[in-house]
Design a protein around this motif. Structure first.
Motif, PDB file in Angstrom:
ATOM      1  N   HIS A  88       0.841  -1.190   0.000  1.00  0.00           N
ATOM      2  CA  HIS A  88       0.000   0.000   0.000  1.00  0.00           C
ATOM      3  C   HIS A  88       0.882   1.249   0.000  1.00  0.00           C
ATOM      4  O   HIS A  88       1.783   1.387   0.836  1.00  0.00           O
ATOM      5  CB  HIS A  88      -0.915  -0.010   1.220  1.00  0.00           C
ATOM      6  CG  HIS A  88      -2.163   0.785   1.030  1.00  0.00           C
ATOM      7  ND1 HIS A  88      -2.166   2.144   0.832  1.00  0.00           N
ATOM      8  CD2 HIS A  88      -3.471   0.411   0.985  1.00  0.00           C
ATOM      9  CE1 HIS A  88      -3.393   2.579   0.696  1.00  0.00           C
ATOM     10  NE2 HIS A  88      -4.205   1.545   0.777  1.00  0.00           N
ATOM     11  N   ARG A  89       0.612   2.150  -0.937  1.00  0.00           N
ATOM     12  CA  ARG A  89       1.445   3.347  -1.038  1.00  0.00           C
ATOM     13  C   ARG A  89       1.079   4.397  -0.010  1.00  0.00           C
ATOM     14  O   ARG A  89       1.948   5.079   0.540  1.00  0.00           O
ATOM     15  CB  ARG A  89       1.296   3.944  -2.435  1.00  0.00           C
ATOM     16  CG  ARG A  89       1.868   3.083  -3.546  1.00  0.00           C
ATOM     17  CD  ARG A  89       1.364   3.559  -4.878  1.00  0.00           C
ATOM     18  NE  ARG A  89       2.012   2.894  -6.003  1.00  0.00           N
ATOM     19  CZ  ARG A  89       1.569   2.933  -7.244  1.00  0.00           C
ATOM     20  NH1 ARG A  89       0.475   3.630  -7.521  1.00  0.00           N
ATOM     21  NH2 ARG A  89       2.206   2.300  -8.204  1.00  0.00           N
ATOM     22  N   GLU A  90      -0.222   4.544   0.267  1.00  0.00           N
ATOM     23  CA  GLU A  90      -0.681   5.637   1.116  1.00  0.00           C
ATOM     24  C   GLU A  90      -0.608   5.290   2.596  1.00  0.00           C
ATOM     25  O   GLU A  90      -0.538   6.174   3.436  1.00  0.00           O
ATOM     26  CB  GLU A  90      -2.108   6.020   0.733  1.00  0.00           C
ATOM     27  CG  GLU A  90      -2.239   6.469  -0.719  1.00  0.00           C
ATOM     28  CD  GLU A  90      -3.674   6.762  -1.089  1.00  0.00           C
ATOM     29  OE1 GLU A  90      -4.543   6.610  -0.212  1.00  0.00           O
ATOM     30  OE2 GLU A  90      -3.925   7.137  -2.246  1.00  0.00           O
ATOM     31  N   ASN A  91      -0.649   4.020   2.920  1.00  0.00           N
ATOM     32  CA  ASN A  91      -0.574   3.616   4.310  1.00  0.00           C
ATOM     33  C   ASN A  91       0.864   3.747   4.802  1.00  0.00           C
ATOM     34  O   ASN A  91       1.793   3.252   4.163  1.00  0.00           O
ATOM     35  CB  ASN A  91      -1.047   2.161   4.446  1.00  0.00           C
ATOM     36  CG  ASN A  91      -1.273   1.767   5.891  1.00  0.00           C
ATOM     37  OD1 ASN A  91      -0.436   2.017   6.749  1.00  0.00           O
ATOM     38  ND2 ASN A  91      -2.409   1.145   6.150  1.00  0.00           N
ATOM     39  N   PRO A  92       1.088   4.403   5.929  1.00  0.00           N
ATOM     40  CA  PRO A  92       2.466   4.579   6.413  1.00  0.00           C
ATOM     41  C   PRO A  92       3.149   3.254   6.757  1.00  0.00           C
ATOM     42  O   PRO A  92       4.372   3.167   6.743  1.00  0.00           O
ATOM     43  CB  PRO A  92       2.308   5.461   7.654  1.00  0.00           C
ATOM     44  CG  PRO A  92       0.868   5.350   8.035  1.00  0.00           C
ATOM     45  CD  PRO A  92       0.105   5.090   6.795  1.00  0.00           C
ATOM     46  N   ARG A  93       2.378   2.212   7.049  1.00  0.00           N
ATOM     47  CA  ARG A  93       2.971   0.914   7.371  1.00  0.00           C
ATOM     48  C   ARG A  93       3.264   0.101   6.107  1.00  0.00           C
ATOM     49  O   ARG A  93       3.889  -0.951   6.190  1.00  0.00           O
ATOM     50  CB  ARG A  93       2.033   0.126   8.282  1.00  0.00           C
ATOM     51  CG  ARG A  93       1.769   0.790   9.621  1.00  0.00           C
ATOM     52  CD  ARG A  93       0.884  -0.074  10.494  1.00  0.00           C
ATOM     53  NE  ARG A  93       1.509  -1.354  10.783  1.00  0.00           N
ATOM     54  CZ  ARG A  93       0.909  -2.324  11.472  1.00  0.00           C
ATOM     55  NH1 ARG A  93      -0.335  -2.137  11.936  1.00  0.00           N
ATOM     56  NH2 ARG A  93       1.533  -3.463  11.700  1.00  0.00           N
ATOM     57  N   HIS A  94       2.790   0.574   4.957  1.00  0.00           N
ATOM     58  CA  HIS A  94       3.028  -0.089   3.670  1.00  0.00           C
ATOM     59  C   HIS A  94       2.632  -1.568   3.731  1.00  0.00           C
ATOM     60  O   HIS A  94       3.416  -2.464   3.413  1.00  0.00           O
ATOM     61  CB  HIS A  94       4.493   0.051   3.241  1.00  0.00           C
ATOM     62  CG  HIS A  94       4.926   1.465   3.045  1.00  0.00           C
ATOM     63  ND1 HIS A  94       4.549   2.214   1.936  1.00  0.00           N
ATOM     64  CD2 HIS A  94       5.692   2.279   3.819  1.00  0.00           C
ATOM     65  CE1 HIS A  94       5.073   3.416   2.038  1.00  0.00           C
ATOM     66  NE2 HIS A  94       5.766   3.492   3.164  1.00  0.00           N
ATOM     67  N   GLU A  95       1.403  -1.806   4.151  1.00  0.00           N
ATOM     68  CA  GLU A  95       0.920  -3.175   4.257  1.00  0.00           C
ATOM     69  C   GLU A  95       0.736  -3.790   2.876  1.00  0.00           C
ATOM     70  O   GLU A  95       0.567  -3.095   1.876  1.00  0.00           O
ATOM     71  CB  GLU A  95      -0.405  -3.197   5.025  1.00  0.00           C
ATOM     72  CG  GLU A  95      -0.283  -2.701   6.459  1.00  0.00           C
ATOM     73  CD  GLU A  95      -1.645  -2.623   7.131  1.00  0.00           C
ATOM     74  OE1 GLU A  95      -2.651  -2.633   6.384  1.00  0.00           O
ATOM     75  OE2 GLU A  95      -1.698  -2.563   8.355  1.00  0.00           O
ATOM     76  N   HIS A  96       0.750  -5.109   2.848  1.00  0.00           N
ATOM     77  CA  HIS A  96       0.562  -5.823   1.596  1.00  0.00           C
ATOM     78  C   HIS A  96      -0.873  -5.656   1.095  1.00  0.00           C
ATOM     79  O   HIS A  96      -1.822  -5.619   1.879  1.00  0.00           O
ATOM     80  CB  HIS A  96       0.867  -7.310   1.770  1.00  0.00           C
ATOM     81  CG  HIS A  96       2.322  -7.608   1.930  1.00  0.00           C
ATOM     82  ND1 HIS A  96       3.251  -7.338   0.945  1.00  0.00           N
ATOM     83  CD2 HIS A  96       3.024  -8.158   2.962  1.00  0.00           C
ATOM     84  CE1 HIS A  96       4.452  -7.708   1.353  1.00  0.00           C
ATOM     85  NE2 HIS A  96       4.350  -8.200   2.572  1.00  0.00           N
TER      86      HIS A  96
END
Length: 645
Positions: free
Chosen positions: A148-156
Motif C-alpha cells: 500500500h502506497r498511502e498507508n504509512p505501514r506499507h501493508e501488503h
C-alpha cells in the motif's frame, strides 16, 4: 569405433536399458547424445512405464494370473506386460499420417501403448517435458506482493484477479496482469525478460479503476473492487494490448502500454464473468441477469468512453464522480421483446464464458459462445444470431470453470482405452475423427464434478438441444462426480497432455484426458502425494510447501503452443484470491515473496520476531488440524451413530 559414431538407432536401443537418471547424464556427453537423449519416443516410453495406467494393468494381470483358467486374450495381455521394455519405441502414428502396419511379435505391446497414449496424431508433444511434469518435485514461486502506497505501514495489498499477457512477437505468456485492492493495475514478469523473475515491472496510479462517489476528509471513498465469487474478472487482448477489468457493474478498458484508462462502460447488473478478449471477436460480458457483447471498436451506447484529452489528465480529474457516467435505461430490461445487444438470463449467476471458433476458421467472428454458472445447463449461443439461444447442454451441476480441446472426445472409446481394450485401428479411428472437447468443472451435491462433452464439427450439431440429430452426442458425455474431488472444483486447465484441476481443499490433481485416470496429485497445505516414482522419487518426500493452506481458485497455463521453448518451462500460474504464484517442476523454489523485499527495511530484531510469529502460527495450525482430524474420527463412535454437539 567410437561410441559417438554409432547409428542413432543403436544408441536409442541401448538407452532403453538405462534408468532415466542415466539417460540424463548421457545428455551431457556431447551435443549428439543430447539430441538423442531427448528423443520423443524414448521419453514417451518412460512416461508410460511410470503411469498409473500401466500399474493398473499390472494389477489386473496379477489378479488374472491367480485364476486357474485364463482367457486367451488375457494371457496375451499378461505376456505383453511382463515383457514391456520395448514399449517406448513403438509408434502409433507414422510420419506419413497413415495407420501403421503391425508386426506380429509386437502387436500386443503396441496395442497397450496406443490405449494409453494421450496425444493426438497432429499434436506436438515434447515427451521429455511430459516426463518432468509427471514425475519431478513441485515447487511454488510466489510473485512479489505489492504494498500500500498511502498507508504509512506499507501493508501488503491483495490481488483481486489475474490475466496472462503475451506481448507482440511472443508465442507464450511472459507477463501477468492483476488489479489490486487500492484500485491500481499491476504487471509482473514471470519469465525474467524485463527484470527479476517474479517482480513487479509496472504499476498504475492508485484508484485508477475506481470512481470517487463522495469524498470525505479529502480521502476518496473506495468501493469494493471485485464482487465475491467473481474469478473471471480480468481479460487481456494481446493484439490491441488492452486489459478489461470488471469493477462491480463497470467494465474498465486499460491501455497496457501506458497503464491509463481508455474507456468505462456501465452495465445494468454486477458483472460476474468475462470471456477471453481476442481481436477482432467482441468480448462477451456476463452479469447477474443478462449477457452482453462488448465490441471495443464501436462507441458504447450505455457508457462513457474517454477521449485523448481525458487520458492526459490525472486520475482524479478523469474519474471524479459517477455523474460523468451515463446511466443505462433500466426500463429496457422489462421490455418483453428481445434486444439486439443483450439477452436476459432466466437464472442468475454466469461464472464462466468460453469462446470457441467456428468450423470455417479460427476467430473469424462467427464462433460459438458457451456460458456456465449457477444454473443446471450450459448455454450455447451463435455469435451471428446473438442474442438468440441456440441450445443447451444439461449438466445438473453448478459449473464455475470451462476450457476446451481442439480434439474429439467419445466417452465410450475413452472408457475402453482406460481398460486397455481397443485395438490400434480403433484408437486411430477415434483420434482422427473431427470434433472438439468441452471441459467443465464445478460442484454437484457438495462434491467436485469434472465433465467432458464431445462437440460435433458442425456448429449446428454442437449442442444437445431440440435438434434430433444432436441427440447422438449423448454418447459423448463424461461426468466424473465420484473420484474427481471430495470438495468443489474451482478451476480447470489444459497442461500438456493432461487436464489439471484445483479444488476447495487446496488440492491440484492432474488427470489423463479420459477424466478419470490420475497422473499425479499435490496439496498446497501438505506434502505432495504422487503416483509412481522414478527419477525424482527420492526428493518427493522431503519437499513441503512453505506457503501452507492456500486454495487455488484459478489456474492458467503459460504455454500457448510454441515448441521451441526451453526445457521445463511449461509452468502454471495460480491465483489464490490474494496472491499469485508460479508452479514449477524443480526441487527448490526459484523465488518467494520475501525475495523482493528491500534490504535494510527490517532490522534483525524485527526479522527475528516475524520468524517467531510465523513459526508459532504454523505450529498452532498443525495442532488445530490434528485436533480437527481426531474430532472427525471420533464423531459418533460409541454413541450409536449420533452426532456430537
Amino acid at each position: 569405433m567410437k561410441m559417438d559414431r554409432l547409428p542413432a538407432e543403436i544408441i536409442l536401443n541401448c538407452c532403453k536399458f538405462l534408468d532415466p537418471l542415466e539417460i540424463i547424464r548421457l545428455q551431457h556427453v556431447c551435443k549428439r547424445f543430447l539430441l538423442i537423449g531427448r528423443d520423443d519416443g524414448l521419453w514417451r516410453g518412460q512416461c508410460f512405464q511410470t503411469s498409473s495406467f500401466l500399474e493398473r494393468l499390472r494389477r489386473t494381470r496379477d489378479l488374472l494370473s491367480s485364476e486357474p483358467v485364463q482367457e486367451p486374450q488375457f494371457r496375451e495381455l499378461a505376456r505383453a506386460l511382463a515383457n514391456g521394455n520395448g514399449l517406448g519405441h513403438s509408434r502409433l502414428v507414422e510420419s506419413r499420417g497413415e495407420a501403421p502396419e503391425l508386426k506380429a511379435p509386437s502387436d500386443e505391446k503396441i496395442r497397450i501403448l496406443a490405449n494409453w497414449d494421450p496425444s493426438y496424431p497432429d499434436e506436438k508433444v515434447r515427451w521429455y517435458d511430459e516426463y518432468i511434469a509427471r514425475n519431478a518435485p513441485i515447487s511454488t514461486n510466489w510473485l512479489q506482493q505489492p504494498r500500500h502506497r498511502e498507508n504509512p505501514r506499507h501493508e501488503h495489498l491483495e490481488i483481486r484477479g489475474m490475466g496472462l499477457y503475451t506481448e507482440p512477437g511472443d508465442s507464450d505468456s511472459t507477463l501477468v496482469v492483476g488489479p489490486l485492492d487500492d484500485g491500481s493495475l499491476c504487471i509482473w514478469d514471470i519469465e525474467g525478460t524485463k527484470g527479476q523473475k517474479g517482480s513487479i515491472i509496472a504499476r498504475s496510479k492508485s484508484a485508477m479503476l475506481f470512481l470517487d462517489d463522495s469524498p470525505t476528509d479529502g480521502r476518496p471513498n473506495y468501493p469494493k473492487l471485485i464482487s465475491a465469487g467473481v474469478t473471471e474478472c480480468v481479460s487481456i487482448d494481446n493484439t490491441r494490448q488492452r486489459a478489461y477489468i470488471a469493477v462491480q457493474d463497470d467494465l474498465v478498458e486499460v491501455d497496457l502500454q501506458t497503464l491509463s484508462p481508455v474507456s468505462r462502460e456501465k452495465f445494468p447488473f454486477t458483472i460476474t464473468a468475462l470471456s477471453e478478449a481476442k481481436h477482432p471477436v467482441p468480448l462477451t460480458v456476463g452479469t447477474n441477469l443478462s449477457l452482453h457483447l462488448h465490441d471495443p471498436r464501436t462507441k458504447a451506447s450505455s457508457g462513457h468512453r474517454l477521449g485523448d484529452s481525458d487520458r492526459l489528465d490525472s486520475n482524479a480529474a478523469s474519474f471524479t464522480t459517477r455523474s460523468s457516467i451515463k446511466t443505462p435505461d433500466f426500463r429496457s430490461l422489462l421490455n418483453p421483446n428481445p434486444s439486439p445487444v443483450y439477452t436476459h438470463l432466466n437464472h442468475a449467476g454466469p461464472l464462466s464464458i468460453l469462446h470457441l471458433p467456428s468450423s470455417a476458421g479460427e476467430w473469424d467472428g462467427n464462433g460459438e459462445i458457451y456460458v456456465a454458472g449457477r444454473f443446471p445447463s450450459i448455454l450455447n449461443y451463435d455469435r451471428r444470431y446473438f442474442p438468440k439461444l441456440r441450445g443447451t447442454i444439461h449438466s445438473g451441476a453448478r459449473l464455475c470453470s470451462m476450457t476446451s480441446l481442439p480434439y474429439p472426445f467419445a466417452s465410450t472409446e475413452k472408457d475402453l482405452t482406460r481398460r486397455g481394450e481397443l485395438s490400434v485401428e480403433q484408437v486411430w479411428e477415434a483420434k482422427t475423427r473431427p470434433g472438439k472437447t468441452l471441459i467443465a468443472a464445478g460442484e454437484y451435491n457438495s462434491k467436485g464434478s469434472l465433465e467432458m462433452y464431445g462437440l460435433s464439427p458442425d456448429p449446428y450439431l454442437s449442442t444437445i438441444s431440440t435438434n434430433p440429430m444432436a441427440g447422438s452426442l449423448q454418447n459423448s458425455v463424461m461426468k466424473n462426480r465420484q473420484t474427481s474431488s471430495s470438495s468443489k472444483l474451482l478451476s480447470v486447465a489444459n497442461h500438456g497432455t493432461r487436464v489439471v484441476i484445483s479444488d476447495g481443499s487446496g488440492n491440484l490433481k492432474w488427470l489423463e484426458r479420459d477424466g478419470f485416470t490420475e497422473a499425479r496429485k499435490w496439496n498446497s497445505a501438505r506434502e505432495p502425494v504422487d503416483g509412481p516414482g522414478g527419477l525424482f522419487s527420492s526428493t518427493e518426500a522431503s519437499f513441503v510447501d512453505p506457503q501452507a493452506g492456500d486454495v487455488i481458485i484459478k489456474l492458467s497455463n503459460t504455454h500457448n503452443g510454441r515448441s521451441e521453448r526451453p526445457v521445463n518451462e511449461d509452468d502454471l500460474v495460480m491465483w489464490t484470491g490474494e496472491k499469485i504464484g508460479l508452479l514449477s517442476f524443480s526441487r527448490e523454489a526459484g523465488f518467494t515473496a520475501d525475495s523482493f523485499e528491500e534490504k535494510g527495511r527490517r532490522t534483525e530484531e524485527e526479522a527475528r520476531i516475524e520468524k517467531e510469529e510465523h513459526d508459532y502460527s504454523q505450529t498452532m495450525r498443525r495442532a488445530l488440524e490434528k485436533n480437527a482430524d481426531e474430532v472427525r474420527f471420533m464423531r459418533g463412535l460409541g454413541l450409536g451413530g449420533s452426532r456430537l454437539p
